[in-house]
Scaffold this motif. Structure first.
Motif, PDB file in Angstrom:
ATOM      1  N   SER A  48     -21.974 -22.309 -10.330  1.00  0.00           N
ATOM      2  CA  SER A  48     -21.700 -21.219  -9.390  1.00  0.00           C
ATOM      3  C   SER A  48     -20.494 -21.573  -8.546  1.00  0.00           C
ATOM      4  CB  SER A  48     -22.914 -20.953  -8.485  1.00  0.00           C
ATOM      5  OG  SER A  48     -23.149 -22.061  -7.620  1.00  0.00           O
ATOM      6  N   GLY A  49     -20.034 -20.585  -7.749  1.00  0.00           N
ATOM      7  CA  GLY A  49     -18.912 -20.800  -6.844  1.00  0.00           C
ATOM      8  C   GLY A  49     -17.577 -20.563  -7.507  1.00  0.00           C
ATOM      9  N   ALA A  50     -16.514 -20.791  -6.747  1.00  0.00           N
ATOM     10  CA  ALA A  50     -15.153 -20.663  -7.268  1.00  0.00           C
ATOM     11  C   ALA A  50     -14.864 -21.812  -8.230  1.00  0.00           C
ATOM     12  CB  ALA A  50     -14.158 -20.658  -6.113  1.00  0.00           C
ATOM     13  N   ARG A  51     -13.815 -21.658  -9.026  1.00  0.00           N
ATOM     14  CA  ARG A  51     -13.511 -22.666 -10.048  1.00  0.00           C
ATOM     15  C   ARG A  51     -13.297 -24.035  -9.418  1.00  0.00           C
ATOM     16  NH1 ARG A  51      -8.626 -23.977 -13.037  1.00  0.00           N
ATOM     17  NH2 ARG A  51      -7.511 -22.386 -11.835  1.00  0.00           N
ATOM     18  N   ALA A  52     -13.973 -25.037  -9.971  1.00  0.00           N
ATOM     19  CA  ALA A  52     -13.956 -26.390  -9.406  1.00  0.00           C
ATOM     20  C   ALA A  52     -12.560 -27.000  -9.448  1.00  0.00           C
ATOM     21  CB  ALA A  52     -14.931 -27.274 -10.171  1.00  0.00           C
ATOM     22  N   SER A  53     -12.324 -27.924  -8.528  1.00  0.00           N
ATOM     23  CA  SER A  53     -11.055 -28.645  -8.467  1.00  0.00           C
ATOM     24  C   SER A  53     -10.690 -29.235  -9.822  1.00  0.00           C
ATOM     25  CB  SER A  53     -11.153 -29.773  -7.432  1.00  0.00           C
ATOM     26  OG  SER A  53     -10.066 -30.655  -7.541  1.00  0.00           O
ATOM     27  N   LYS A  54      -9.389 -29.275 -10.111  1.00  0.00           N
ATOM     28  CA  LYS A  54      -8.896 -29.841 -11.366  1.00  0.00           C
ATOM     29  C   LYS A  54      -9.185 -31.337 -11.467  1.00  0.00           C
ATOM     30  CE  LYS A  54      -4.595 -28.675 -10.330  1.00  0.00           C
ATOM     31  NZ  LYS A  54      -4.626 -28.441  -8.850  1.00  0.00           N
ATOM     32  N   THR A  55      -9.550 -31.974 -10.337  1.00  0.00           N
ATOM     33  CA  THR A  55      -9.844 -33.407 -10.347  1.00  0.00           C
ATOM     34  C   THR A  55     -11.334 -33.688 -10.539  1.00  0.00           C
ATOM     35  OG1 THR A  55     -10.060 -33.490  -7.936  1.00  0.00           O
ATOM     36  CG2 THR A  55      -7.870 -33.898  -8.855  1.00  0.00           C
ATOM     37  N   PHE A  81     -23.325 -31.766  -8.468  1.00  0.00           N
ATOM     38  CA  PHE A  81     -22.335 -32.003  -7.425  1.00  0.00           C
ATOM     39  C   PHE A  81     -21.892 -30.687  -6.795  1.00  0.00           C
ATOM     40  CE2 PHE A  81     -21.622 -34.667 -11.163  1.00  0.00           C
ATOM     41  CZ  PHE A  81     -21.881 -35.931 -10.649  1.00  0.00           C
ATOM     42  N   LEU A  82     -21.469 -30.782  -5.547  1.00  0.00           N
ATOM     43  CA  LEU A  82     -20.677 -29.744  -4.906  1.00  0.00           C
ATOM     44  C   LEU A  82     -19.251 -30.253  -4.819  1.00  0.00           C
ATOM     45  CD1 LEU A  82     -22.931 -28.641  -1.893  1.00  0.00           C
ATOM     46  CD2 LEU A  82     -22.308 -27.226  -3.866  1.00  0.00           C
ATOM     47  N   ILE A  83     -18.274 -29.413  -5.122  1.00  0.00           N
ATOM     48  CA  ILE A  83     -16.877 -29.821  -5.026  1.00  0.00           C
ATOM     49  C   ILE A  83     -16.037 -28.630  -4.577  1.00  0.00           C
ATOM     50  CG2 ILE A  83     -16.406 -29.344  -7.476  1.00  0.00           C
ATOM     51  CD1 ILE A  83     -14.531 -31.858  -7.392  1.00  0.00           C
ATOM     52  N   VAL A 126     -21.713 -27.842  -9.603  1.00  0.00           N
ATOM     53  CA  VAL A 126     -21.448 -28.347 -10.942  1.00  0.00           C
ATOM     54  C   VAL A 126     -22.605 -29.228 -11.397  1.00  0.00           C
ATOM     55  CG1 VAL A 126     -19.836 -29.683 -12.349  1.00  0.00           C
ATOM     56  CG2 VAL A 126     -18.977 -28.315 -10.441  1.00  0.00           C
ATOM     57  N   ALA A 127     -23.039 -29.053 -12.625  1.00  0.00           N
ATOM     58  CA  ALA A 127     -24.106 -29.877 -13.184  1.00  0.00           C
ATOM     59  C   ALA A 127     -23.591 -31.286 -13.472  1.00  0.00           C
ATOM     60  CB  ALA A 127     -24.638 -29.236 -14.468  1.00  0.00           C
ATOM     61  N   LEU A 128     -24.510 -32.216 -13.729  1.00  0.00           N
ATOM     62  CA  LEU A 128     -24.122 -33.597 -13.994  1.00  0.00           C
ATOM     63  C   LEU A 128     -23.178 -33.711 -15.177  1.00  0.00           C
ATOM     64  CD1 LEU A 128     -27.486 -35.520 -13.455  1.00  0.00           C
ATOM     65  CD2 LEU A 128     -25.493 -35.505 -11.944  1.00  0.00           C
ATOM     66  N   ASP A 129     -23.323 -32.820 -16.161  1.00  0.00           N
ATOM     67  CA  ASP A 129     -22.473 -32.880 -17.345  1.00  0.00           C
ATOM     68  C   ASP A 129     -21.123 -32.187 -17.158  1.00  0.00           C
ATOM     69  OD1 ASP A 129     -23.133 -30.189 -17.354  1.00  0.00           O
ATOM     70  OD2 ASP A 129     -24.158 -30.226 -19.289  1.00  0.00           O
TER      71      ASP A 129
END
Length: 220
Positions: free
Chosen positions: A68-75, A40-42, A60-63
């Motif tokens: 990579s990238g900035a820290r993913a959304s808390k959701t 996913f991209l988020i 983000v991987a499926l798991d």
């Protein structure tokens, strides 16, 4: 779409939502399911959707592992559970849209239907929208409640493409960011119409809704 195009499209939709007042400050997030189980991209946590940088989007991987990238959304957990429960979802958008949050504060029509079917386009483009009781932002319990609501709707024969999180706002999904944004727009506009109408309008009749099913494949 290729990865770069998806990144650009997420930023375009985020900017459009921000500029038109569907999101504010750092509220809201967007994710896209990548093809061929790439993950996913988020949008990043605490990012303003109006000023996204394509390369900052979290990959983000499926798991759930961030690649990579900035820290993913808390959701992230909520988005992942929606994708798991609804295989057809290609994009999930969460906002704190004013009229929908106000509706949750004032009281929804019914817990399994936050709004009555008052317009044909609400029936055709949105469909049933259940309320998910309040959980703090990022609470894994909210993700489980959302997945359970999606599965219940599927078993009932009327799949959903939106949920309202109590005091937080809607989560909507569709094939692409543009289509998910259109669902959000129709949902927020219907909430606005319902809140400003006095007296409240009667819902469409069963016969009128059945006509929409027959002619347009409405999922109601």
């Amino acid at each position: 779409m290729m990865m770069d195009s998806l990144r650009t499209e997420i930023c375009r939709v985020g900017r459009s939502l921000f500029e038109r007042g569907y999101v504010h400050a750092t509220a809201g997030n967007i994710s896209v399911r990548l093809p061929d189980e790439q993950g996913f991209l988020i949008t990043p946590t605490d990012a303003c959707l109006g000023f996204l940088n394509p390369q900052d989007l979290a990959l983000v991987a499926l798991d759930g592992q961030q690649l990579s990238g900035a820290r993913a959304s808390k959701t992230l957990a909520l988005h992942r559970r929606i994708y798991e429960a609804e295989p057809q979802a290609g994009c999930v958008i969460h906002t704190h849209s004013s009229h929908l949050v106000a509706l949750s504060l004032a009281g929804v029509w019914r817990e399994q239907d936050i709004l009555p079917p008052i317009t044909p386009y609400y029936v055709m483009k949105v469909g049933h929208v259940p309320l998910i009781r309040y959980h703090r932002p990022g609470d894994p319990a909210a993700a489980e409640a959302a997945a359970a609501a999606i599965l219940r709707a599927q078993r009932s024969g009327a799949p959903i493409r939106a949920l309202l999180m109590d005091r937080l706002g809607p989560n909507v999904w569709h094939d692409s960011p543009a289509q998910a944004m259109a669902v959000l727009e129709e949902l927020e506009e219907t909430a606005r119409l319902w809140l400003i109408s006095d007296p409240k309008p009667a819902p469409l009749s069963d016969q009128q809704i059945d006509e929409l099913r027959q002619h347009f494949g409405a999922r109601w």
